[in-house]
Design a protein around this motif. Sequence first.
Motif, PDB file in Angstrom:
ATOM      1  N   UNK A 178      21.361  30.229  39.667  1.00 43.35           N
ATOM      2  CA  UNK A 178      21.813  29.812  40.997  1.00 43.35           C
ATOM      3  C   UNK A 178      20.898  30.285  42.117  1.00 43.35           C
ATOM      4  N   UNK A 179      20.093  31.310  41.876  1.00 47.01           N
ATOM      5  CA  UNK A 179      19.299  31.873  42.973  1.00 47.01           C
ATOM      6  C   UNK A 179      17.833  31.447  42.925  1.00 47.01           C
ATOM      7  N   UNK A 180      17.450  30.680  41.913  1.00 46.51           N
ATOM      8  CA  UNK A 180      16.065  30.233  41.808  1.00 46.51           C
ATOM      9  C   UNK A 180      15.704  29.313  42.971  1.00 46.51           C
ATOM     10  N   UNK A 181      14.498  29.463  43.456  1.00 48.45           N
ATOM     11  CA  UNK A 181      14.005  28.564  44.505  1.00 48.45           C
ATOM     12  C   UNK A 181      12.728  27.887  44.005  1.00 48.45           C
ATOM     13  N   UNK A 182      12.342  26.805  44.664  1.00 46.99           N
ATOM     14  CA  UNK A 182      11.132  26.074  44.277  1.00 46.99           C
ATOM     15  C   UNK A 182       9.961  26.524  45.140  1.00 46.99           C
ATOM     16  N   UNK A 183       8.899  26.988  44.474  1.00 47.39           N
ATOM     17  CA  UNK A 183       7.713  27.380  45.242  1.00 47.39           C
ATOM     18  C   UNK A 183       6.886  26.117  45.526  1.00 47.39           C
ATOM     19  N   UNK A 184       6.155  26.109  46.637  1.00 48.24           N
ATOM     20  CA  UNK A 184       5.564  24.852  47.113  1.00 48.24           C
ATOM     21  C   UNK A 184       4.301  24.399  46.383  1.00 48.24           C
ATOM     22  N   UNK A 185       3.589  25.326  45.730  1.00 52.49           N
ATOM     23  CA  UNK A 185       2.272  24.977  45.194  1.00 52.49           C
ATOM     24  C   UNK A 185       2.370  24.137  43.923  1.00 52.49           C
ATOM     25  N   UNK A 186       3.180  24.581  42.981  1.00 56.98           N
ATOM     26  CA  UNK A 186       3.323  23.881  41.696  1.00 56.98           C
ATOM     27  C   UNK A 186       4.738  23.403  41.433  1.00 56.98           C
ATOM     28  N   UNK A 187       5.625  23.677  42.390  1.00 59.81           N
ATOM     29  CA  UNK A 187       7.033  23.288  42.287  1.00 59.81           C
ATOM     30  C   UNK A 187       7.742  23.964  41.100  1.00 59.81           C
ATOM     31  N   UNK A 188       7.275  25.172  40.775  1.00 60.00           N
ATOM     32  CA  UNK A 188       7.972  25.975  39.771  1.00 60.00           C
ATOM     33  C   UNK A 188       9.245  26.542  40.384  1.00 60.00           C
ATOM     34  N   UNK A 189      10.203  26.853  39.541  1.00 56.40           N
ATOM     35  CA  UNK A 189      11.377  27.617  39.969  1.00 56.40           C
ATOM     36  C   UNK A 189      11.078  29.100  39.796  1.00 56.40           C
ATOM     37  N   UNK A 190      11.378  29.881  40.818  1.00 57.19           N
ATOM     38  CA  UNK A 190      11.032  31.302  40.801  1.00 57.19           C
ATOM     39  C   UNK A 190      12.167  32.136  41.397  1.00 57.19           C
ATOM     40  N   UNK A 191      12.160  33.410  41.105  1.00 50.09           N
ATOM     41  CA  UNK A 191      13.062  34.372  41.746  1.00 50.09           C
ATOM     42  C   UNK A 191      12.456  34.816  43.064  1.00 50.09           C
ATOM     43  N   UNK A 192      13.306  35.193  44.012  1.00 51.20           N
ATOM     44  CA  UNK A 192      12.823  35.711  45.301  1.00 51.20           C
ATOM     45  C   UNK A 192      14.014  36.239  46.098  1.00 51.20           C
ATOM     46  N   UNK A 193      13.888  37.475  46.634  1.00 50.24           N
ATOM     47  CA  UNK A 193      12.764  38.396  46.501  1.00 50.24           C
ATOM     48  C   UNK A 193      12.916  39.239  45.237  1.00 50.24           C
ATOM     49  N   UNK A 194      11.802  39.748  44.740  1.00 47.84           N
ATOM     50  CA  UNK A 194      11.855  40.617  43.583  1.00 47.84           C
ATOM     51  C   UNK A 194      10.604  41.484  43.560  1.00 47.84           C
ATOM     52  N   UNK A 195      10.488  42.324  42.535  1.00 49.71           N
ATOM     53  CA  UNK A 195       9.316  43.167  42.318  1.00 49.71           C
ATOM     54  C   UNK A 195       8.837  43.001  40.881  1.00 49.71           C
ATOM     55  N   UNK A 196       7.583  43.328  40.642  1.00 54.42           N
ATOM     56  CA  UNK A 196       7.143  43.619  39.277  1.00 54.42           C
ATOM     57  C   UNK A 196       7.280  45.127  39.149  1.00 54.42           C
ATOM     58  N   UNK A 197       8.200  45.607  38.306  1.00 54.91           N
ATOM     59  CA  UNK A 197       8.675  46.989  38.395  1.00 54.91           C
ATOM     60  C   UNK A 197       7.643  48.041  38.763  1.00 54.91           C
ATOM     61  N   UNK A 198       7.878  48.576  39.959  1.00 52.25           N
ATOM     62  CA  UNK A 198       7.242  49.771  40.488  1.00 52.25           C
ATOM     63  C   UNK A 198       5.740  49.635  40.711  1.00 52.25           C
ATOM     64  N   UNK A 199       5.188  48.432  40.523  1.00 52.63           N
ATOM     65  CA  UNK A 199       3.767  48.210  40.783  1.00 52.63           C
ATOM     66  C   UNK A 199       3.598  47.481  42.117  1.00 52.63           C
TER      67      UNK A 199
END
Length: 817
Positions: A503-524
């Motif tokens: 339910x929280x996935x959004x479409x990014x504009x470059x490739x129209x992938x579904x992605x999470x946002x906001x998030x982190x890659x753990x601790x990096x």
Amino acid sequence: MISSFFQKSCFLVLFSILGCQFSQAQSTDKSLYFKKPAVNHLESLPIGNGHLGGMIFGNPNQDRIILNEKTLWSGGVQDADRENAHQYLSKIQTLLLNGNNKEAEALLQEHFVSKGVGSGEGIGANEHYGSYQTLGDLLISWADTLQGYENYSRVLDLQDAIATTTWKRNGVTFTQEAFSSIADDVMVIKLSASKAAQLSFAIGLDRKENVAFSSAGDDILLMTGQLPNKDLAGMKYAAMLKVVQEGGTIKNTGKQLEVDGADVCYLIIAATTDYNIDSPAEPIGDPVKEVSKTISDFKIATARANHIQSYQEYFNRNSFQLTSQDKGVSKLSTPERLQRYAEGNEDAQLPVLYYNYGKYLLISSSQPGQLPANLQGIWAPEYQAPWNGDYHLDINIQMNYWLAEPLGLGDLAEPMHRFTANLVESGEKTAKAYYDAPGWVAHVISNPWYYTSPGEGAGWGSTMSGGSWMTEHLWEHFRFTQDTAFLKAYYPVLKGASEFLSSILIEEPENHYLVTAPSNSPENSYIKPDGYRGHTAMGPTMDMQIGRELFGNTIEAAEILGIDQDFTAILAEKRARLAPNKIGAAGDLNEWLHDWKETDPHHRHISHLYGLHPYDEITPWATPDLTSAVTETLKDRGDDATGWSRAWKINFWARLGDGDHALLLLKKLLQPIGGDGSKIVWGDGGTYSNLFCAHPPFQIDGNFGGTAGIVEMLFQSHGQDEVIRLIPALPSSESWQKGSVKGMHARGAFVVDFSWAKGRIAAANIHSLKGLDCKVLLPAGMKILDASGTQLGENTGNDAKEVEFETRAGMDYQLVK
């Protein structure tokens, strides 16, 4: 706590410790051995029955045994959700979509982290979040220390789970045996001597804060208290010590028990709290009544046998042996063996000992019906444990349970399964507050109060896939057991996690992938092309891998159960649109949606390799290009890291089939680390004298992850086809060329025994638990026979070949030459 009655001639203590040692033979693969008493908890011998732990120092003058009770936590249930945080979600996402990561992270820090102080930056003992705390100390002060001591030995026997300390004083040999019984739910310490009437000592319980002491009889001490929960009443606890003696006299001074001239003494300890595992906001029971009943029900006559039987029922399910031996090792202490191994000398049984120790620690810190093992398992001497001794959901708690299923100890992962299910209620509130979403979410940290809010820092606390990762263990348990009743019971947990993420996935504009946002890659953190260094991102690679895994598991679970076709159709559509793994310009695997550089190229977290391990969407045989990319990533990250990170890298290299590199990492994991564990050196992990893993400080996930890595070197059954692979990453080292394994569990509900010689499989037996078709990578020159001798498959070629055959439940199938 110990009276002056026994405070005699302390100047002899140092002489006793330094001058009176001897060497004795030991079981090099199943015992930890020390030639002197522990000076800190990282030299102590841990015992435990899942919830009641002890750390044995073994000092013949004044001994200390650190006590732990797994549920003993300060703090309590808290509302850490910002109820209206979701009002800022769209703006944060828009900023990320427009490439304004700096502004997005600033807005997130202002409105989208936890309410209040959260975990207190890992120092939350006096906050609502709380900290795991030591129960206190059991102190034994001996009366006859004027004579010094000699012939000292301290051994933890992993076969029987008994810690034994022996010493000789004035011609008398003294023996202390300690164990924590699963069967009787008590800790037992037996003190004896080679001559009658030699046991004279004072014994007491000690705690530095939130404590009251009283006597409950001539031979019983009671310790009670209530831990703080900020400005609210916190957890109540009780610990009871009873002394049962043979011969001599006993005196209760109110603060301690004084024994004089006894032949044999048993110290029995019980402890509990009023924690309610399924409803922490509603304390349950009277701790004093509970420990009193436990003590009164205890029977000494059967205690040792009950303990060994209940422990070995788990320990003996699985075994690993390497045939090579090294002369002289049996007389070396465990610290001496670690140092010798680090200097490049062979010690064929040290990896086997580490494997058995991991198995021992899991049995001793995780039993059905309890909380999971925490960052310290159950062994912590502090009132403010490092990082609160909590549950980190961005790898640490999961790593604690990687070894459970393949070792046939899946029932010991029940605390992990229960904990995951118990996150749902608070996770639903968090999902609504921050994302206005259905289902449930848990972020990076949690505790016995089922905390699911983001952490208090945008740089690390917004990783949203922690709960989704937890559900992997539910699906893995089904893969190993094929238990549809279990799957049906836990399916709502999988579904709820999928409902949230989808339910929280959004479409990014470059490739129209579904992605999470906001998030982190753990601790990096990353470096954008414009030079900005940040943490907050959309669609980090690990989130996408976990999303594919979660959706795939939920779809398959629903299909098996025959439910939710409409819902899983939506999941399948969204799963296909999740941002894929991408190979960067340098040939490595991208950690973020874009090919950004890491701020720390050698960062301890390698979260974007989740798809290699523990998930299995990247395999050498199915995805060669991605395999090359993850190999390049591992080379770039390097082999040095914290302890648990080195353990994870063992698993990575084993999945890649590189046993020599996996062994190199195992040797790095076993490099000896000194000190008291208080110093944090991020790139300098290793192993303390008692084989506890050094993050540093001590974190038990490295022990469990290292053991799991050895499993992956010897045995694999992952991948889409769940093919059984025997010694897939066997090191070329001579000491590894001959050995055997019994009781290894494979996905698809198979139990496998096998042996090898000269680096090649000699024989194997596959026992089918559920009668499913079995796939095995059959070594060259071998064939498969059923119980009647009928041949079911053969490999006459020069290379291993995948063979599939039908099985019947309860039947055995042999691989022979």
